[in-house]
Scaffold this motif. Structure first.
Motif, PDB file in Angstrom:
ATOM      1  N   MET A 275     -24.729   5.839   7.476  1.00 33.83           N
ATOM      2  CA  MET A 275     -25.361   7.250   7.789  1.00 33.83           C
ATOM      3  C   MET A 275     -26.296   7.506   8.737  1.00 33.83           C
ATOM      4  N   CYS A 276     -27.413   6.698   7.789  1.00 33.99           N
ATOM      5  CA  CYS A 276     -28.757   6.704   7.689  1.00 33.99           C
ATOM      6  C   CYS A 276     -29.097   5.797   9.625  1.00 33.99           C
ATOM      7  N   THR A 277     -30.293   6.892  10.253  1.00 35.31           N
ATOM      8  CA  THR A 277     -30.751   5.724  10.949  1.00 35.31           C
ATOM      9  C   THR A 277     -31.848   4.522   9.956  1.00 35.31           C
ATOM     10  N   GLN A 278     -32.684   3.956  11.295  1.00 37.43           N
ATOM     11  CA  GLN A 278     -33.633   3.476  10.773  1.00 37.43           C
ATOM     12  C   GLN A 278     -34.651   3.902  10.641  1.00 37.43           C
ATOM     13  N   VAL A 279     -34.722   5.257  11.005  1.00 36.46           N
ATOM     14  CA  VAL A 279     -36.323   5.878  10.427  1.00 36.46           C
ATOM     15  C   VAL A 279     -36.089   6.162   9.442  1.00 36.46           C
ATOM     16  N   GLU A 280     -34.708   7.005   8.766  1.00 38.46           N
ATOM     17  CA  GLU A 280     -34.715   7.622   8.097  1.00 38.46           C
ATOM     18  C   GLU A 280     -34.921   6.448   6.352  1.00 38.46           C
ATOM     19  N   LEU A 281     -34.211   5.534   7.260  1.00 40.66           N
ATOM     20  CA  LEU A 281     -34.527   4.416   5.746  1.00 40.66           C
ATOM     21  C   LEU A 281     -35.590   3.692   5.805  1.00 40.66           C
ATOM     22  N   GLN A 282     -36.652   3.720   7.116  1.00 37.72           N
ATOM     23  CA  GLN A 282     -37.770   2.972   7.018  1.00 37.72           C
ATOM     24  C   GLN A 282     -38.712   4.106   6.277  1.00 37.72           C
ATOM     25  N   GLU A 283     -38.326   5.883   6.038  1.00 39.41           N
ATOM     26  CA  GLU A 283     -39.458   6.330   6.107  1.00 39.41           C
ATOM     27  C   GLU A 283     -38.749   6.665   3.979  1.00 39.41           C
ATOM     28  N   LEU A 284     -37.534   6.028   3.922  1.00 34.52           N
ATOM     29  CA  LEU A 284     -37.848   6.424   2.561  1.00 34.52           C
ATOM     30  C   LEU A 284     -38.220   4.739   1.783  1.00 34.52           C
ATOM     31  N   HIS A 285     -37.907   3.722   2.487  1.00 30.92           N
ATOM     32  CA  HIS A 285     -38.996   2.390   2.115  1.00 30.92           C
ATOM     33  C   HIS A 285     -40.441   2.445   2.013  1.00 30.92           C
ATOM     34  N   ALA A 286     -40.773   3.682   2.800  1.00 24.80           N
ATOM     35  CA  ALA A 286     -42.826   3.733   2.726  1.00 24.80           C
ATOM     36  C   ALA A 286     -42.573   4.981   1.614  1.00 24.80           C
ATOM     37  N   ASN A 287     -41.747   5.728   1.140  1.00 24.84           N
ATOM     38  CA  ASN A 287     -42.663   7.316   0.254  1.00 24.84           C
ATOM     39  C   ASN A 287     -41.456   6.473  -1.462  1.00 24.84           C
ATOM     40  N   SER A 288     -41.005   4.831  -1.653  1.00 29.58           N
ATOM     41  CA  SER A 288     -40.677   4.706  -2.673  1.00 29.58           C
ATOM     42  C   SER A 288     -41.732   3.244  -2.903  1.00 29.58           C
ATOM     43  N   ASP A 289     -41.703   3.804  -4.467  1.00 30.50           N
ATOM     44  CA  ASP A 289     -42.330   2.878  -5.191  1.00 30.50           C
ATOM     45  C   ASP A 289     -42.553   1.162  -5.008  1.00 30.50           C
ATOM     46  N   PRO A 290     -42.778   0.347  -5.545  1.00 32.04           N
ATOM     47  CA  PRO A 290     -42.642  -1.408  -5.591  1.00 32.04           C
ATOM     48  C   PRO A 290     -40.617  -1.715  -6.443  1.00 32.04           C
ATOM     49  N   VAL A 291     -40.459  -0.361  -7.927  1.00 32.62           N
ATOM     50  CA  VAL A 291     -38.861  -1.030  -7.958  1.00 32.62           C
ATOM     51  C   VAL A 291     -38.325  -0.456  -7.344  1.00 32.62           C
ATOM     52  N   GLY A 292     -38.373   0.817  -6.682  1.00 31.08           N
ATOM     53  CA  GLY A 292     -37.757   1.882  -6.241  1.00 31.08           C
ATOM     54  C   GLY A 292     -37.187   0.820  -4.091  1.00 31.08           C
ATOM     55  N   LYS A 293     -38.688   0.663  -3.862  1.00 31.69           N
ATOM     56  CA  LYS A 293     -38.246  -1.074  -2.467  1.00 31.69           C
ATOM     57  C   LYS A 293     -37.141  -2.194  -3.112  1.00 31.69           C
ATOM     58  N   ARG A 294     -37.623  -2.559  -4.079  1.00 32.93           N
ATOM     59  CA  ARG A 294     -36.599  -3.683  -4.566  1.00 32.93           C
ATOM     60  C   ARG A 294     -35.311  -3.206  -4.925  1.00 32.93           C
ATOM     61  N   ILE A 295     -35.039  -1.917  -5.041  1.00 35.33           N
ATOM     62  CA  ILE A 295     -33.364  -1.428  -5.578  1.00 35.33           C
ATOM     63  C   ILE A 295     -32.285  -1.172  -4.086  1.00 35.33           C
ATOM     64  N   LEU A 296     -33.971   0.037  -3.229  1.00 32.88           N
ATOM     65  CA  LEU A 296     -33.423  -0.216  -2.087  1.00 32.88           C
ATOM     66  C   LEU A 296     -32.756  -1.495  -1.326  1.00 32.88           C
ATOM     67  N   ALA A 297     -33.762  -2.746  -1.537  1.00 36.05           N
ATOM     68  CA  ALA A 297     -33.992  -3.470  -0.688  1.00 36.05           C
ATOM     69  C   ALA A 297     -32.929  -4.405  -0.980  1.00 36.05           C
ATOM     70  N   ASP A 298     -32.227  -4.102  -2.083  1.00 34.30           N
ATOM     71  CA  ASP A 298     -30.794  -5.021  -2.247  1.00 34.30           C
ATOM     72  C   ASP A 298     -29.281  -4.096  -1.742  1.00 34.30           C
ATOM     73  N   LEU A 299     -29.492  -2.989  -2.476  1.00 37.25           N
ATOM     74  CA  LEU A 299     -28.320  -1.992  -0.849  1.00 37.25           C
ATOM     75  C   LEU A 299     -28.923  -2.352  -0.356  1.00 37.25           C
ATOM     76  N   LEU A 300     -29.588  -2.498   0.920  1.00 35.84           N
ATOM     77  CA  LEU A 300     -29.341  -2.804   2.431  1.00 35.84           C
ATOM     78  C   LEU A 300     -28.616  -4.218   2.655  1.00 35.84           C
ATOM     79  N   GLU A 301     -29.130  -5.271   1.570  1.00 39.02           N
ATOM     80  CA  GLU A 301     -28.327  -6.740   1.818  1.00 39.02           C
ATOM     81  C   GLU A 301     -27.267  -6.282   1.647  1.00 39.02           C
ATOM     82  N   GLY A 302     -26.762  -5.881   0.045  1.00 36.72           N
ATOM     83  CA  GLY A 302     -25.834  -5.476   0.393  1.00 36.72           C
ATOM     84  C   GLY A 302     -24.820  -5.173   1.292  1.00 36.72           C
ATOM     85  N   TYR A 303     -25.325  -3.889   1.641  1.00 37.54           N
ATOM     86  CA  TYR A 303     -24.642  -3.416   3.207  1.00 37.54           C
ATOM     87  C   TYR A 303     -24.707  -4.191   4.407  1.00 37.54           C
TER      88      TYR A 303
END
Length: 311
Positions: A275-303
């Motif tokens: 549902m999210c666009t690349q703009v929203e995903l990049q913004e979420l990644h930029a506003n996350s700390d290293p742990v949050g970025k790792r979890i988000l990366a795992d979710l994106l990889e699974g997707y």
């Protein structure tokens, strides 16, 4: 002194019995309200249409009223009061669902707040930082889910006009899912330990009802379906997708789910990512700390590997 203590105990017992009677009458009234809300005959429908705003306000008040906090000792009296509060809330939400799904009734956009506040009330007090005093029962969690689902499918304009309230309700359900799954896991571990220490005990009687499905898995199934239905409203809710995804990241960080619950939830999370666009995903990644970025990366990889459509 002893006489005063005895009188106080007797008064408390009478008050508890009176409260139980009040709760029973309230539950009966809510069941009647649910039947009336589903009325379709011309005579009943005219009266229901006239009283719908007042009925909506009263049902919302019952659903939003906070549950009674349990004392540290979890006495039977406070436990019974909490259970009665949970039943009242569930019946109020179910009556609101009957009112909402009555296709003969019309609701204005200003009614969205009442429905969404009621749907979010069972889990509104749940946060990830500290354990909640109470959790909704699986039945109440399911009632809130069905109300939100009915809003999306039959009264989507109400959700679109009050999207922050809707996503607040979704956040509470996700966080409650984390605590419910943790509670189910700890209960299962305790049961296993108890069984291991009582191996010499006689076998259990046959014909006993099977154990109820863990609440966490049941909640995960509801949450997954809700996220999938949310993604179907991408055109109207796309700007809020990243906020919901950040709640998922927080859930997996602070209250990681068991394998079964997470497997049940993931298809809904992947629908949310789609549902999210690349703009929203990049913004979420930029506003996350290293742990949050790792979890988000795992979710994106699974997707990317298991969910994304490759036509």
């Amino acid at each position: 002194l002893f006489r005063s203590a005895a009188e106080a105990a007797e008064a408390a017992t009478e008050a508890a019995a009176e409260a139980e009677g009040v709760a029973s009458r309230l539950h009966a009234a809510l069941l009647c309200a649910a039947l009336l809300c589903a009325a379709s005959s011309p005579l009943h429908l005219a009266r229901l249409s006239a009283s719908a705003p007042r009925l909506l306000a009263q049902l919302c008040e019952v659903a939003v009223s906070p549950p009674q906090r349990l004392s540290p000792l979890r006495s039977p009296r406070t436990s019974a009061a909490s259970a009665a509060s949970d039943v009242s809330r569930r019946l109020a939400v179910q009556a609101l669902t009957a009112l909402l799904t009555n296709g003969q009734l019309r609701f204005e956009l200003i009614d969205a707040a009442a429905f969404l506040r009621a749907a979010g009330a069972p889990c509104a007090h749940v946060s990830l930082r500290s354990p909640p005093a109470t959790l909704p029962s699986a039945a109440t969690f399911g009632a809130a889910y069905f109300l939100l689902l009915a809003l999306l499918r039959q009264r989507g304009a109400l959700v679109h006009t009050a999207a922050p309230l809707y996503f607040s309700a979704v956040r509470g359900m996700l966080f409650a899912l984390g605590w419910a799954d943790a509670t189910a896991s700890s209960t299962a571990a305790a049961s296993s330990a108890s069984a291991a220490t009582s191996a010499a005990a006689p076998p259990a009687l046959e014909g006993r009802a099977p154990a109820r499905e863990p609440m966490g898995l049941d909640c995960a199934r509801h949450a997954r379906r809700l996220l999938e239905e949310t993604a179907a409203h991408k055109r109207s809710l796309v700007r809020y997708g990243a906020y919901a995804l950040s709640d998922v990241v927080a859930l997996l960080r602070y209250r990681p789910l068991g394998a079964a619950a997470q497997a049940e939830l993931m298809p809904g999370v992947y629908s949310l990512i789609g549902m999210c666009t690349q703009v929203e995903l990049q913004e979420l990644h930029a506003n996350s700390d290293p742990v949050g970025k790792r979890i988000l990366a795992d979710l994106l990889e699974g997707y990317q590997t298991s969910h994304k459509y490759r036509g």
